[in-house]
Every structure is written in C-alpha cells, then in structure tokens.
Design a protein around this motif. Structure first.
Motif, PDB file in Angstrom:
ATOM      1  N   ALA A 176       3.252  -4.968  10.147  1.00 58.76           N
ATOM      2  CA  ALA A 176       2.421  -4.250   9.171  1.00 58.76           C
ATOM      3  C   ALA A 176       1.021  -4.837   9.112  1.00 58.76           C
ATOM      4  CB  ALA A 176       3.070  -4.281   7.796  1.00 58.76           C
ATOM      5  N   GLU A 177       0.525  -5.329  10.255  1.00 63.18           N
ATOM      6  CA  GLU A 177      -0.843  -5.828  10.375  1.00 63.18           C
ATOM      7  C   GLU A 177      -1.159  -6.937   9.371  1.00 63.18           C
ATOM      8  OE1 GLU A 177      -3.858  -2.645  11.329  1.00 63.18           O
ATOM      9  OE2 GLU A 177      -2.260  -1.368  10.515  1.00 63.18           O
ATOM     10  N   GLY A 178      -0.192  -7.804   9.170  1.00 63.95           N
ATOM     11  CA  GLY A 178      -0.410  -8.962   8.314  1.00 63.95           C
ATOM     12  C   GLY A 178      -0.182  -8.728   6.839  1.00 63.95           C
ATOM     13  N   LEU A 179       0.138  -7.507   6.448  1.00 59.75           N
ATOM     14  CA  LEU A 179       0.436  -7.233   5.036  1.00 59.75           C
ATOM     15  C   LEU A 179       1.764  -7.880   4.648  1.00 59.75           C
ATOM     16  CD1 LEU A 179      -0.630  -3.487   4.793  1.00 59.75           C
ATOM     17  CD2 LEU A 179      -1.908  -5.498   4.061  1.00 59.75           C
ATOM     18  N   LYS A 180       1.911  -8.169   3.364  1.00 57.97           N
ATOM     19  CA  LYS A 180       3.074  -8.935   2.918  1.00 57.97           C
ATOM     20  C   LYS A 180       4.205  -8.038   2.446  1.00 57.97           C
ATOM     21  CE  LYS A 180       0.715 -13.214   1.606  1.00 57.97           C
ATOM     22  NZ  LYS A 180       0.514 -14.204   0.524  1.00 57.97           N
ATOM     23  N   ARG A 181       5.418  -8.617   2.548  1.00 53.00           N
ATOM     24  CA  ARG A 181       6.599  -8.000   1.975  1.00 53.00           C
ATOM     25  C   ARG A 181       7.466  -9.098   1.383  1.00 53.00           C
ATOM     26  NH1 ARG A 181       8.994  -4.298   5.018  1.00 53.00           N
ATOM     27  NH2 ARG A 181       7.409  -4.107   6.639  1.00 53.00           N
ATOM     28  N   ASN A 189       5.630  -4.699  -0.739  1.00 52.35           N
ATOM     29  CA  ASN A 189       5.937  -3.996   0.502  1.00 52.35           C
ATOM     30  C   ASN A 189       4.664  -3.331   0.988  1.00 52.35           C
ATOM     31  OD1 ASN A 189       6.904  -1.570   2.203  1.00 52.35           O
ATOM     32  ND2 ASN A 189       8.802  -2.708   1.869  1.00 52.35           N
ATOM     33  N   PRO A 190       4.438  -3.240   2.310  1.00 51.81           N
ATOM     34  CA  PRO A 190       3.232  -2.567   2.812  1.00 51.81           C
ATOM     35  C   PRO A 190       3.097  -1.122   2.332  1.00 51.81           C
ATOM     36  CG  PRO A 190       4.260  -3.814   4.569  1.00 51.81           C
ATOM     37  CD  PRO A 190       5.221  -3.849   3.416  1.00 51.81           C
ATOM     38  N   LEU A 191       4.238  -0.463   2.056  1.00 54.80           N
ATOM     39  CA  LEU A 191       4.201   0.936   1.650  1.00 54.80           C
ATOM     40  C   LEU A 191       4.044   1.113   0.152  1.00 54.80           C
ATOM     41  CD1 LEU A 191       7.025   2.375   3.941  1.00 54.80           C
ATOM     42  CD2 LEU A 191       4.580   2.240   4.382  1.00 54.80           C
ATOM     43  N   PHE A 192       4.427   0.103  -0.611  1.00 44.89           N
ATOM     44  CA  PHE A 192       4.280   0.196  -2.063  1.00 44.89           C
ATOM     45  C   PHE A 192       4.233  -1.217  -2.633  1.00 44.89           C
ATOM     46  CE2 PHE A 192       8.770   0.461  -0.967  1.00 44.89           C
ATOM     47  CZ  PHE A 192       9.329  -0.562  -1.710  1.00 44.89           C
ATOM     48  N   GLU A 238       2.276  -1.118 -10.317  1.00 46.89           N
ATOM     49  CA  GLU A 238       1.154  -1.134  -9.381  1.00 46.89           C
ATOM     50  C   GLU A 238       0.058  -2.036  -9.908  1.00 46.89           C
ATOM     51  OE1 GLU A 238      -0.098  -0.667  -6.677  1.00 46.89           O
ATOM     52  OE2 GLU A 238       0.947   0.900  -5.568  1.00 46.89           O
ATOM     53  N   TYR A 239      -0.863  -2.356  -9.036  1.00 45.50           N
ATOM     54  CA  TYR A 239      -2.098  -3.036  -9.429  1.00 45.50           C
ATOM     55  C   TYR A 239      -2.895  -2.095 -10.335  1.00 45.50           C
ATOM     56  CZ  TYR A 239      -6.623  -5.388  -8.844  1.00 45.50           C
ATOM     57  OH  TYR A 239      -7.807  -6.035  -9.064  1.00 45.50           O
ATOM     58  N   ASN A 240      -3.454  -2.615 -11.399  1.00 42.29           N
ATOM     59  CA  ASN A 240      -4.224  -1.782 -12.335  1.00 42.29           C
ATOM     60  C   ASN A 240      -5.593  -1.467 -11.731  1.00 42.29           C
ATOM     61  OD1 ASN A 240      -5.467  -0.510 -14.440  1.00 42.29           O
ATOM     62  ND2 ASN A 240      -5.068  -2.103 -15.958  1.00 42.29           N
TER      63      ASN A 240
END
Length: 395
Positions: A74-79, A105-108, A136-138
């Motif tokens: 996921a190109e370095g994104l975290k899960r 998760n990269p998707l959410f 989610e992030y505000n």
C-alpha cells in the motif's frame, strides 16, 4: 437634505425601478423555496431507542498501544490498530475521557498522534454504558480553510459577479440537499422533480447574476431546453442499452432503503444524474452565447435574425469542442481508479463494452454532451429572435 443624499436616493430609486421584476421574481422564488422546504421536511422527529450511536468530536490525549505497521503493498501506508485515550469535545459526553480503538487501514482510517482531532462513533447501550471507536480524522477545519480560500479567490478575481456566482452556488447546493434529495426520498417522481428543480435553479441563478434582461431570459430558455434534451436523450439511451439506475454501484444500498420503507425511485436516477451533471455546462454555454449576441446586437442594432443566429453558431462551435471534452474527462476522472482497474484486467472489447459500468459512463457523458451541444443552436435561435424583435419594436 444635501445634494449628495438626493443623488443617492435618486440612484436607489432608479435601481429599484430598473430591477423591480428581478426583485419580484427573487421574492417569489424565496417563497417557493420555503414552501418546498416545508414539504420536504420529514414529518415528526425520529425517536431514539435505548441503544444508539452518535458521531462526536474528540481530541487524542494519549496513545496506549500502537500495532500499526507500514505496508509495502500500500505504498508505505499503515495498517493495524491503535488503543487511545481521547477527550470528547462535543455531544452529551463532552469533557469526558474515553478509551477508544482506532482501526488503521489504507482503505479506511488513518493513524493518529497525541493532539490529533478525530470523530468518534460513541455507542450507548441500554444499561447506560458506552464505548468509542475512531470513525475518521476530523477534517472540518482543513475543509473550512479550503472553502474559505475558494470564496476569497472567487471574489477577488470575479468581483461583484464572482460574489453573485457564489450566491448562486449556495442556492444550488441548498436546493439539492434541502429540497431535492428529501423530496426524492419521499417518493416524488424522480425525473419531473429533478427537471423542475433544475429549471428553478436556472431561473434564480440567472436572475441573481444578470437581473431580468433579454440576455438572461435567452440564457434561461436555452438552458432549460438543453437539459430537457439531455433528459430525453438519456431516457432513449437507457431504453436502447437496457440499463437504469439499478445497475449503478450505489443501487444496492438504495434498494435496501426501499425495502425498509423509503419510497425513493431508483430506476430513473441514472437519467436524473445526467440532467444535474449537464446543468452547469449548459448554463455556461447558454449564458456565453446570449451575452455575446447581446453585445453584438448593441454594437450593430441593424443585424437581423439570420446574422445574429449565424454569429451565435460561430461562437458556439468554438465552445463545443472544449466543453464536451470537459464533460467526458470529468466523468472519466471521477472514476479513474475503477477505469484503471478494468483496464488492468485485459478484458475483451465486447466484454468491456457490454458491461453495465461502461454503458452507464458512456450514456452519462454523451447525454450530457448532447445537451450542451444542442443548447448552442437553441440559445442562438432564441437570442436572435428576441434581440431582433426588440430592435423592430424600438423602431
């Protein structure tokens, strides 16, 4: 009274006299808006049960555990998962510190830090206990900054016209979210409701932008005709290709709404979406042509209907190429991720073209473009007739 005050009052009186019909139309439009809003408003308030969920704002005060890791896929994104202590800043639990879980998760979901502002799902149970999960992030503040920048740039560059266009934009959004969608959820006829709402938006926006003048009347009529053509072409294409709103990606969720008692008509939402998406482009083309022909007529009042129509067509042809390109690219760009995915599958041509997704996108793009293209000769014809008739009456 001083001479300066006399001049001001005289100018105000002249302005009111000149714009009296536009003012009356806007007053009538405001009354219509209030009436339709009252019709669209849900009857009664929904009663909350013993168990319910609320979305509230909070700030992260501590991170207890963090198992999130970077993912190469996921190109370095975290899960992973984070366990947090958060302080609620809105709602009935404001000021309370809660234990919350953040599923990354990269998707959410995104990883958060101490001080991050988030939105929580706070679930309250019958025994009075409650749990919290990060939704989610505000993004309220970043979005507000972006909107403020947009407003500032529009007013700085567009001046009074830009400010009027923003008023029209606000009205359009209000009509869609406060009237159109609630009416559709109540089961009002999909296409008729959308067409009437688009015509209403056209009338009010053009009146705000240019008052009730010949060029705005021409633009109004050209726009309404253009979206009517887009609607009819969309209906014909839907029938020929055997597709409708039930083949869209969101149809399953809407069908669940119908099964739970919501009366929304799904079948014609595909064509309704085409009409709404075409509205802005058709308004742009219609106003540009009618405004240009109005200027030409002012410079040379001796020009007849044929000359004005020919000039309108010459102006419109230059706009058609770029405008249709804009519409098609907008439809592709809005679904770029899915387009790339379909391309990567290496599907056969007949398999790809026969898919509901491709047919929906093609119909949406072409029907909107047809509305834009045919609004050119219609607006040119209407403008040439109205302006040329005005010239005769002047004589």
């Amino acid at each position: 009274m001083s001479k300066k005050n006399v001049k001001k009052s005289a100018s105000h009186a002249d302005w009111l006299r000149e714009n009296k019909w536009a003012i009356l139309i806007l007053i009538a439009a405001a009354i219509i808006f209030i009436v339709f809003r009252s019709i669209a408003t849900d009857d009664g308030e929904q009663q909350r049960g013993d168990e319910y969920a609320e979305y509230e704002k909070a700030s992260v005060t501590r991170i207890l555990t963090d198992s999130s890791e970077s993912s190469e896929a996921a190109e370095g994104l975290k899960r992973g998962e984070q366990q947090l202590i958060v302080k609620v800043t809105s709602g009935q639990y404001e000021g309370e510190e809660l234990l919350a879980y953040n599923y990354v998760n990269p998707l959410f979901g995104v990883p958060v830090e101490v001080g991050s502002n988030v939105v929580l799902i706070i679930s309250t149970y019958a025994d009075g206990s409650h749990t919290a999960t990060v939704y989610e992030y505000n993004r309220e503040l970043p979005l507000a900054i972006l909107v403020a920048l947009f407003l500032i740039v529009t007013v700085l560059v567009g001046g009074k016209t830009g400010a009027k266009s923003l008023i029209g934009l606000i009205l359009t959004l209000a009509c869609i979210f406060l009237i159109l969608i609630p009416l559709l959820l109540k089961g009002y006829p999909t296409l008729l409701t959308i067409f009437i709402m688009c015509a209403y938006i056209t009338l009010v926006c053009f009146t705000i932008l240019g008052g009730l003048r010949k060029k705005t009347v021409c633009a109004m009529l050209g726009t309404i005709c253009g979206i009517a053509i887009a609607l009819l072409f969309g209906l014909a294409a839907q029938s020929i290709l055997q597709i409708d709103g039930y083949r869209s990606n969101e149809a399953e969720a809407l069908l669940q709404l119908r099964q739970s008692g919501t009366l929304i008509g799904i079948r014609y939402l595909l064509v309704g979406g085409i009409v709404i998406s075409a509205l802005g482009a058709v308004m742009d083309v219609a106003m540009s042509i009618s405004s240009a022909l109005s200027e030409i007529h002012t410079v040379d009042p001796t020009l007849g209907k044929k000359e004005l129509f020919r000039s309108g067509m010459n102006i419109g042809r230059d706009m058609v190429g770029t405008m249709t390109n804009t519409l098609i690219l907008a439809f592709i760009g809005s679904s770029l991720a899915l387009v790339i995915y379909l391309y990567s599958l290496g599907l056969e041509v007949h398999q790809l073209y026969s898919s509901a997704y491709v047919s929906i996108e093609v119909v949406s793009g072409i029907a909107s473009s047809i509305g834009v293209i045919l609004s050119v000769p219609i607006t040119a014809l209407i403008s040439s007739v109205i302006l040329a008739d005005g010239k005769k009456q002047a004589h």
